[in-house]
Design a protein around this motif. Structure first.
Motif, PDB file in Angstrom:
ATOM      1  N   SER A   1       0.821  -1.209   0.000  1.00 23.63           N
ATOM      2  CA  SER A   1       0.000   0.000   0.000  1.00 23.63           C
ATOM      3  C   SER A   1       0.856   1.261   0.000  1.00 23.63           C
ATOM      4  O   SER A   1       0.460   2.279  -0.552  1.00 23.63           O
ATOM      5  CB  SER A   1      -0.958   0.000   1.191  1.00 23.63           C
ATOM      6  OG  SER A   1      -0.216  -0.010   2.396  1.00 23.63           O
ATOM      7  N   VAL A   2       2.049   1.202   0.614  1.00 27.51           N
ATOM      8  CA  VAL A   2       2.965   2.348   0.601  1.00 27.51           C
ATOM      9  C   VAL A   2       3.417   2.615  -0.828  1.00 27.51           C
ATOM     10  O   VAL A   2       3.471   3.761  -1.272  1.00 27.51           O
ATOM     11  CB  VAL A   2       4.184   2.084   1.526  1.00 27.51           C
ATOM     12  CG1 VAL A   2       5.201   3.193   1.408  1.00 27.51           C
ATOM     13  CG2 VAL A   2       3.738   1.905   2.957  1.00 27.51           C
ATOM     14  N   ILE A   3       3.716   1.555  -1.558  1.00 25.75           N
ATOM     15  CA  ILE A   3       4.154   1.696  -2.951  1.00 25.75           C
ATOM     16  C   ILE A   3       3.008   2.224  -3.807  1.00 25.75           C
ATOM     17  O   ILE A   3       3.199   3.115  -4.632  1.00 25.75           O
ATOM     18  CB  ILE A   3       4.679   0.349  -3.499  1.00 25.75           C
ATOM     19  CG1 ILE A   3       5.961  -0.038  -2.766  1.00 25.75           C
ATOM     20  CG2 ILE A   3       4.923   0.414  -4.997  1.00 25.75           C
ATOM     21  CD1 ILE A   3       6.485  -1.410  -3.097  1.00 25.75           C
ATOM     22  N   SER A   4       1.813   1.698  -3.608  1.00 23.19           N
ATOM     23  CA  SER A   4       0.655   2.128  -4.401  1.00 23.19           C
ATOM     24  C   SER A   4       0.304   3.586  -4.147  1.00 23.19           C
ATOM     25  O   SER A   4      -0.178   4.279  -5.044  1.00 23.19           O
ATOM     26  CB  SER A   4      -0.556   1.259  -4.079  1.00 23.19           C
ATOM     27  OG  SER A   4      -0.294  -0.077  -4.405  1.00 23.19           O
ATOM     28  N   ALA A   5       0.542   4.058  -2.940  1.00 26.14           N
ATOM     29  CA  ALA A   5       0.185   5.434  -2.587  1.00 26.14           C
ATOM     30  C   ALA A   5       1.134   6.460  -3.200  1.00 26.14           C
ATOM     31  O   ALA A   5       0.746   7.599  -3.434  1.00 26.14           O
ATOM     32  CB  ALA A   5       0.169   5.584  -1.067  1.00 26.14           C
ATOM     33  N   ASN A   6       2.359   6.073  -3.467  1.00 26.06           N
ATOM     34  CA  ASN A   6       3.347   7.001  -3.993  1.00 26.06           C
ATOM     35  C   ASN A   6       3.679   6.631  -5.445  1.00 26.06           C
ATOM     36  O   ASN A   6       4.275   5.587  -5.702  1.00 26.06           O
ATOM     37  CB  ASN A   6       4.615   6.939  -3.128  1.00 26.06           C
ATOM     38  CG  ASN A   6       5.635   7.978  -3.523  1.00 26.06           C
ATOM     39  OD1 ASN A   6       5.730   8.384  -4.676  1.00 26.06           O
ATOM     40  ND2 ASN A   6       6.415   8.401  -2.544  1.00 26.06           N
ATOM     41  N   PRO A   7       3.313   7.490  -6.413  1.00 28.50           N
ATOM     42  CA  PRO A   7       3.542   7.153  -7.823  1.00 28.50           C
ATOM     43  C   PRO A   7       5.026   6.979  -8.173  1.00 28.50           C
ATOM     44  O   PRO A   7       5.370   6.167  -9.021  1.00 28.50           O
ATOM     45  CB  PRO A   7       2.928   8.314  -8.600  1.00 28.50           C
ATOM     46  CG  PRO A   7       2.533   9.342  -7.616  1.00 28.50           C
ATOM     47  CD  PRO A   7       2.612   8.761  -6.255  1.00 28.50           C
ATOM     48  N   TRP A   8       5.904   7.725  -7.502  1.00 29.34           N
ATOM     49  CA  TRP A   8       7.341   7.592  -7.782  1.00 29.34           C
ATOM     50  C   TRP A   8       7.878   6.259  -7.268  1.00 29.34           C
ATOM     51  O   TRP A   8       8.697   5.617  -7.922  1.00 29.34           O
ATOM     52  CB  TRP A   8       8.125   8.755  -7.172  1.00 29.34           C
ATOM     53  CG  TRP A   8       7.856  10.046  -7.888  1.00 29.34           C
ATOM     54  CD1 TRP A   8       7.107  11.090  -7.437  1.00 29.34           C
ATOM     55  CD2 TRP A   8       8.285  10.394  -9.202  1.00 29.34           C
ATOM     56  NE1 TRP A   8       7.047  12.078  -8.377  1.00 29.34           N
ATOM     57  CE2 TRP A   8       7.771  11.678  -9.480  1.00 29.34           C
ATOM     58  CE3 TRP A   8       9.046   9.762 -10.174  1.00 29.34           C
ATOM     59  CZ2 TRP A   8       8.001  12.332 -10.681  1.00 29.34           C
ATOM     60  CZ3 TRP A   8       9.276  10.414 -11.374  1.00 29.34           C
ATOM     61  CH2 TRP A   8       8.758  11.679 -11.620  1.00 29.34           C
ATOM     62  N   LEU A   9       7.411   5.854  -6.103  1.00 30.15           N
ATOM     63  CA  LEU A   9       7.802   4.544  -5.575  1.00 30.15           C
ATOM     64  C   LEU A   9       7.275   3.421  -6.465  1.00 30.15           C
ATOM     65  O   LEU A   9       7.951   2.405  -6.656  1.00 30.15           O
ATOM     66  CB  LEU A   9       7.271   4.357  -4.152  1.00 30.15           C
ATOM     67  CG  LEU A   9       8.170   4.820  -3.015  1.00 30.15           C
ATOM     68  CD1 LEU A   9       7.495   4.606  -1.673  1.00 30.15           C
ATOM     69  CD2 LEU A   9       9.504   4.122  -3.044  1.00 30.15           C
ATOM     70  N   MET A  10       6.072   3.614  -6.995  1.00 26.91           N
ATOM     71  CA  MET A  10       5.492   2.617  -7.896  1.00 26.91           C
ATOM     72  C   MET A  10       6.357   2.472  -9.146  1.00 26.91           C
ATOM     73  O   MET A  10       6.674   1.357  -9.568  1.00 26.91           O
ATOM     74  CB  MET A  10       4.060   3.004  -8.282  1.00 26.91           C
ATOM     75  CG  MET A  10       3.414   2.055  -9.277  1.00 26.91           C
ATOM     76  SD  MET A  10       3.264   0.370  -8.682  1.00 26.91           S
ATOM     77  CE  MET A  10       1.960   0.570  -7.493  1.00 26.91           C
ATOM     78  N   LEU A  11       6.750   3.601  -9.732  1.00 27.52           N
ATOM     79  CA  LEU A  11       7.608   3.559 -10.918  1.00 27.52           C
ATOM     80  C   LEU A  11       8.933   2.858 -10.609  1.00 27.52           C
ATOM     81  O   LEU A  11       9.391   2.006 -11.379  1.00 27.52           O
ATOM     82  CB  LEU A  11       7.890   4.976 -11.429  1.00 27.52           C
ATOM     83  CG  LEU A  11       6.748   5.699 -12.119  1.00 27.52           C
ATOM     84  CD1 LEU A  11       7.135   7.137 -12.415  1.00 27.52           C
ATOM     85  CD2 LEU A  11       6.352   4.976 -13.390  1.00 27.52           C
ATOM     86  N   LEU A  12       9.524   3.227  -9.489  1.00 31.85           N
ATOM     87  CA  LEU A  12      10.798   2.633  -9.095  1.00 31.85           C
ATOM     88  C   LEU A  12      10.650   1.133  -8.848  1.00 31.85           C
ATOM     89  O   LEU A  12      11.482   0.329  -9.301  1.00 31.85           O
ATOM     90  CB  LEU A  12      11.349   3.332  -7.848  1.00 31.85           C
ATOM     91  CG  LEU A  12      12.719   2.851  -7.377  1.00 31.85           C
ATOM     92  CD1 LEU A  12      13.786   3.133  -8.426  1.00 31.85           C
ATOM     93  CD2 LEU A  12      13.076   3.506  -6.058  1.00 31.85           C
ATOM     94  N   ALA A  13       9.591   0.746  -8.165  1.00 34.31           N
ATOM     95  CA  ALA A  13       9.365  -0.677  -7.868  1.00 34.31           C
ATOM     96  C   ALA A  13       9.179  -1.476  -9.156  1.00 34.31           C
ATOM     97  O   ALA A  13       9.777  -2.546  -9.326  1.00 34.31           O
ATOM     98  CB  ALA A  13       8.148  -0.837  -6.962  1.00 34.31           C
TER      99      ALA A  13
END
Length: 189
Positions: A2-14
């Motif tokens: 959920s932390v990754i889904s909430a942050n678009p930059w983290l999502m891209l990085l992941a």
């Protein structure tokens, strides 16, 4: 997640990092399979599939954002490069290096044998007359060192290297003198 889904930059990085890891495993596994390392390839494929499922799940759950698809594609591209670099460093297998020279005085076969290489040599005839042809089998990790050595001894030598697929008999069956090959420095020649 959920932390990754909430942050678009983290999502891209992941997505990017997961796909780099996946495709790196895919590339290395494919190379291992082609070189006959079936059990190692199977172990790598297990990790590969786990990473793939996680990465694909992230992308499929977030297909509404174009940048996620771009991160996935970019990760795929970078993963191929990383996988190939890893394979270069592993340098699995053997290379056959064919050397053709007109300079008999250098006694290149003896010099290479003294450095630990197995050399088969024979006379040949080319457009410009008699030549000395050598066939040298070396572990791939020593291929560049061998090429540098040949260039230092005879810079005009014609050299072709290719991968050996199957080995049987001869010098290499008795044991590679890897310690001797590792020990010399091309600058000392």
């Amino acid at each position: 997640m959920s932390v990754i889904s909430a942050n678009p930059w983290l999502m891209l990085l992941a997505i990017f990092v997961i796909n780099v890891a996946y495709v790196t495993c895919l590339t290395v596994r494919t190379i291992l399979t082609l070189k006959g390392y079936r059990y190692v390839a199977a172990a790598v494929s297990f990790i590969e599939v786990l990473i793939y499922i996680i990465g694909l799940g992230l992308v499929m759950a977030n297909l509404d954002k174009f940048q996620n698809i771009i991160a996935y594609a970019l990760g795929f591209s970078v993963g191929i490069i990383v996988g190939m670099k890893i394979e270069e460093k592993l340098a699995l297998g053997y290379s056959v290096v064919n050397v053709t020279t007109a300079n008999y005085e250098l006694d290149l076969p003896t010099q290479l044998r003294n450095l630990g290489y197995g050399v088969t040599h024979f006379p040949a005839y080319g457009r410009d007359g008699e030549r000395l042809v050598m066939q040298i089998l070396t572990p791939r990790r020593f291929e560049l060192k061998l090429m540098d050595t040949i260039k230092q001894i005879d810079e005009k030598a014609f050299v072709i290297a290719y991968e050996a697929r199957t080995l049987h008999g001869g010098f290499w069956v008795k044991g590679v003198r890897s310690k001797k090959l590792k020990a010399y420095d091309t600058d000392e020649i």
